[in-house]
Motif scaffolding. Structure first.
Motif: not given
Length: 240
Positions: A78-88
């Motif tokens: 579900x981390x894929x649903x948020x934008x970078x850089x927070x996803x990484x």
């Protein structure tokens, strides 16, 4: 080895006492046999009670590991649903946390302090980017935050289960009663002036094995029985 030594020691003490008090007293010998049989039945009951509890706690610990692996895998996806850089940032923290969980389970109580000291920091590193990336977006927040919250909660649950054991007084009574029944067997042998080495060895070995299995199940890390960390290993492999 300690249990076997205890069984042998209790038997020899009983045998010595029986030899010392040896006399022709049939009513007394019948009473000894009655007490020995009753005590053996009590030991069997206590071992059954203790083993059942230890086995239940062992299964609960294994189930928590599976829940933790599922929560970590879900949070990572579900981390894929948020934008970078927070996803990484979130994915990196989840990977490191998962690797640390594997290390903790492999050590089973040995040298865990450095890993436990990292836990709160890793929780913060997971929670902070998730909150930042989902703020002002309630639907996205409902997707991303629950599995991370579950990961954090399961850490406390896991620690509580690792510290849950059969109460020490009950374990002491179990071991003490087992020593008494073996001593009573030796006492009876001493009274008749004869050793029944094969029969006594079989009973002593079975008793020691039952006690060992009960203690080993309840105190993971001190013996051979281990909970499997395979679900978390597989979760980490999926992250890579």
């Amino acid at each position: 080895m300690g249990l076997i030594a205890g069984v042998v020691g209790a038997h020899e003490i009983g045998f010595w006492l029986g030899t010392f008090t040896r006399s022709a007293d049939e009513p007394f010998d019948r009473q000894v046999a009655l007490v020995r049989t009753s005590t053996a039945a009590l030991v069997a009951f206590l071992i059954g009670f203790a083993f059942s509890g230890a086995a239940s706690r062992f299964i609960d610990r294994q189930d928590i590991i599976l829940q933790e692996a599922n929560a970590l895998g879900t949070a990572y996806l579900r981390a894929d649903t948020i934008a970078e850089p927070q996803r990484g940032e979130l994915k990196t923290a989840l990977k490191e946390y998962t690797a640390d969980r594997i290390a903790m389970l492999s050590r089973e109580g040995r040298d865990l302090e450095p890993l436990l000291a990292k836990v709160s920091g890793l929780h913060e590193r997971m929670w902070r980017p998730a909150i930042k990336a989902t703020q002002d977006n309630a639907p996205l927040m409902a997707v991303v935050l629950p599995p991370i919250n579950e990961v954090i909660d399961l850490h406390s649950t896991h620690l509580a289960m690792a510290r849950k054991h059969l109460p020490v007084p009950i374990m002491a009574v179990l071991l003490g009663t087992a020593a008494v029944v073996v001593g009573m067997i030796g006492f009876g042998n001493g009274r008749v002036g004869r050793r029944f080495s094969l029969l006594d060895s079989v009973y002593g070995a079975v008793l020691a094995l039952a006690l060992w299995m009960t203690i080993d199940l309840d105190y993971l890390g001190i013996g051979l029985i281990r909970v499997s960390n395979l679900p978390i290993v597989e979760a980490l492999a999926a992250m890579k």
